[in-house]
Structures are given as C-alpha cells and as structure tokens.
Design an enzyme around this catalytic site. Structure first.
Site, PDB file in Angstrom:
ATOM      1  N   ASP A  39       0.954  39.907 -14.165  1.00  0.00           N
ATOM      2  CA  ASP A  39       0.763  40.427 -12.802  1.00  0.00           C
ATOM      3  C   ASP A  39       1.592  41.711 -12.606  1.00  0.00           C
ATOM      4  OD1 ASP A  39      -0.011  40.514 -10.153  1.00  0.00           O
ATOM      5  OD2 ASP A  39       1.205  38.810  -9.498  1.00  0.00           O
ATOM      6  N   SER A 122      -1.710  30.811 -16.080  1.00  0.00           N
ATOM      7  CA  SER A 122      -0.761  29.691 -15.879  1.00  0.00           C
ATOM      8  C   SER A 122       0.095  29.358 -17.104  1.00  0.00           C
ATOM      9  CB  SER A 122      -1.464  28.399 -15.410  1.00  0.00           C
ATOM     10  OG  SER A 122      -1.848  28.506 -14.058  1.00  0.00           O
TER      11      SER A 122
HETATM   12  N1  AR6 Z   1      -1.346  41.180 -21.479  1.00  0.00           N
HETATM   13  C1  AR6 Z   1      -1.811  39.959 -21.839  1.00  0.00           C
HETATM   14  N2  AR6 Z   1      -1.114  38.825 -21.621  1.00  0.00           N
HETATM   15  C2  AR6 Z   1       0.099  38.921 -21.023  1.00  0.00           C
HETATM   16  C3  AR6 Z   1       0.647  40.149 -20.615  1.00  0.00           C
HETATM   17  C4  AR6 Z   1      -0.122  41.321 -20.868  1.00  0.00           C
HETATM   18  N3  AR6 Z   1       0.290  42.535 -20.507  1.00  0.00           N
HETATM   19  N4  AR6 Z   1       1.867  39.895 -20.046  1.00  0.00           N
HETATM   20  C5  AR6 Z   1       2.060  38.562 -20.111  1.00  0.00           C
HETATM   21  N5  AR6 Z   1       1.007  37.969 -20.714  1.00  0.00           N
HETATM   22  P1  AR6 Z   1       2.299  34.848 -16.608  1.00  0.00           P
HETATM   23  P2  AR6 Z   1       1.352  32.584 -14.965  1.00  0.00           P
HETATM   24  C6  AR6 Z   1       0.754  36.536 -20.966  1.00  0.00           C
HETATM   25  O1  AR6 Z   1       3.706  34.367 -16.475  1.00  0.00           O
HETATM   26  O2  AR6 Z   1       1.957  31.595 -15.873  1.00  0.00           O
HETATM   27  C7  AR6 Z   1       3.758  36.135 -12.023  1.00  0.00           C
HETATM   28  O3  AR6 Z   1       5.031  36.390 -11.520  1.00  0.00           O
HETATM   29  C8  AR6 Z   1       1.946  35.605 -21.039  1.00  0.00           C
HETATM   30  O4  AR6 Z   1       2.529  35.633 -22.333  1.00  0.00           O
HETATM   31  O5  AR6 Z   1       2.030  36.287 -16.438  1.00  0.00           O
HETATM   32  O6  AR6 Z   1      -0.043  32.365 -14.464  1.00  0.00           O
HETATM   33  C9  AR6 Z   1       2.711  35.978 -10.932  1.00  0.00           C
HETATM   34  O7  AR6 Z   1       2.984  36.813  -9.832  1.00  0.00           O
HETATM   35  C10 AR6 Z   1       1.272  34.261 -20.753  1.00  0.00           C
HETATM   36  O8  AR6 Z   1       0.662  33.733 -21.951  1.00  0.00           O
HETATM   37  O9  AR6 Z   1       1.328  34.100 -15.537  1.00  0.00           O
HETATM   38  C11 AR6 Z   1       2.829  34.536 -10.563  1.00  0.00           C
HETATM   39  O10 AR6 Z   1       3.876  34.307  -9.635  1.00  0.00           O
HETATM   40  C12 AR6 Z   1       0.133  34.628 -19.782  1.00  0.00           C
HETATM   41  O11 AR6 Z   1       0.004  36.052 -19.864  1.00  0.00           O
HETATM   42  C13 AR6 Z   1       3.171  33.875 -11.874  1.00  0.00           C
HETATM   43  O12 AR6 Z   1       3.784  34.875 -12.682  1.00  0.00           O
HETATM   44  C14 AR6 Z   1       0.402  34.260 -18.339  1.00  0.00           C
HETATM   45  O13 AR6 Z   1       1.779  34.376 -18.030  1.00  0.00           O
HETATM   46  C15 AR6 Z   1       1.927  33.404 -12.581  1.00  0.00           C
HETATM   47  O14 AR6 Z   1       2.327  32.704 -13.729  1.00  0.00           O
END
Ligand code: AR6
Length: 184
Positions: A39, A122
């Site tokens: 995000d 997630s």
């Molecule tokens: N490209 C692809 N995947 C990514 C990237 C990227 N640039 N960056 C991270 N990931 P998360 P959630 C992966 O924590 O668990 C935020 O603060 C990461 O390794 O981004 O749904 C939001 O505002 C993981 O496998 O999302 C919410 O409050 C996946 O993306 C909360 O985090 C999701 O990790 C949502 O948490």
C-alpha cells in the site's frame, strides 16, 4: 503459466508498482488512506493525486474493493482491496479473503481490463498464512474466470520474494493438472 479460457495466469517475483498493466490490486486497509507494505509503495509511486481520490471514496469494508486511476504509476488503474487481518481462522478470514479477489475481478471486468496484477493480499502485516492465502487467491480467480470470462487476458501474481513465488507456482501447477470441472 496456466491458461483458463483466454486468460493466462502467471506468478513472478516483481515489484507490483513497476507493472504497466490495466490494473494493479492494492492490499489496502479500510480507510483507503495508505499505509505500509505494498500500500505504501503504491501510494509513493502514484503520488498525492491517488491519496486525493482515495479521500473521496469513504473507506472500504473488509472483503470489498474500490477502484481509482493509477496517476503516476505505469498501471492505468488501482483496485484497492481490503483483506482480513488473520485472527486464527475462526473469524471468516478465508471467506473475506476470497471476497476480496472476487470483488477485484468484478471491478476489473466492469472496467474492461485486459491485464491485472495481484499482490499476496493479507500475507504481510495482516499475517494470513501464506499457503492457505495462495490457495484461496488462485482458486477464487480461476472460479471467477470460469464463471465470467470477460475481458481479462493476462493475470500476474506479483510476489515479493522467492518463497511466495514457489507457493504460487505449486498452486498453479496443481490447477494445470486438474480437470476443468474440479471444484475451485
Ligand atoms: N510488490 C509486490 N508485493 C509486495 C510489495 C510490492 N511492492 N510490497 C510488499 N509486498 P502487506 P497486508 C508483499 O503487508 O498483509 C498496509 O499497511 C508483501 O511481501 O503489504 O494485506 C495496509 O495499509 C506481502 O507478501 O499487506 C494495511 O494496513 C504482500 O505484499 C496492511 O498493510 C502483502 O503485504 C495490509 O496488510
């Protein structure tokens, strides 16, 4: 690589913010006002105009998704999906995660997207067990493509690391070997 009808599905280790597709999906929170993880990366790459549009949306319920323009991103649109926080599995987390993927697919089809990329919703800060989440992601998008083939021709599961990539590859392989009538 797996094909469902006219759509190709693949997993890649890639930063989702670099993909020039019709829509990338964001793993957002209910405020839709940005955060960490993917995000934060999406908002940084898209610029402040994305936040301004998000501020007009009134947030988003868990399990649902809303769509905006892509602004400074190479992607044309962003679909902001709100996944569940993992709370042990007894709070409807699996159904809420599936709902995120279904809603995102509907928005992509409604806006005639041909290409879409999903992160592992997630699986970061929200701590959903990765293997189960990947199973839900792949089975839900396949079910959606079979029910509503629509405009989507190319789907990417954007993985941040090799471990996540291997989980998607295994799941896509399983579906490649399964007959089309297999329940999703
Ligand atoms: N490209 C692809 N995947 C990514 C990237 C990227 N640039 N960056 C991270 N990931 P998360 P959630 C992966 O924590 O668990 C935020 O603060 C990461 O390794 O981004 O749904 C939001 O505002 C993981 O496998 O999302 C919410 O409050 C996946 O993306 C909360 O985090 C999701 O990790 C949502 O948490």
């Amino acid at each position: 690589m797996l094909s469902i009808g006219q759509c190709r599905l693949e997993a890649r280790v890639v930063d989702i913010t670099t993909l020039a597709v019709d829509a990338i999906v964001n793993a957002a929170n209910t405020s839709l006002l940005g955060g960490g993880g993917v995000d934060g990366a999406i908002h940084r790459a898209a610029g402040r105009e994305l936040l301004r549009e998000c501020e007009t949306l009134g947030g988003c319920a868990t399990g649902n998704a809303k769509i905006t323009a892509g602004y400074g991103l190479p992607a044309k649109r962003v679909i902001h999906a709100v996944g569940p926080v993992w709370g042990g599995g007894g709070h409807g987390e699996a159904e809420l995660l599936a709902s995120c993927y279904r809603c995102s697919m509907e928005l992509a089809q409604d806006t005639h997207c041909a290409s879409i990329a999903f992160p592992a919703i997630s699986c970061g800060v929200y701590r959903f067990p990765a293997q189960q989440a990947v199973r839900i992601a792949v089975s839900t998008v396949i079910e959606s493509l079979r029910q509503t083939p629509g405009s989507i021709r190319h789907m990417t599961f954007a993985c941040f690391d090799d471990a996540m990539f291997r989980l998607y590859e295994t799941e896509l392989d399983n579906d490649r070997q399964a007959p089309p009538s297999k329940p999703a």
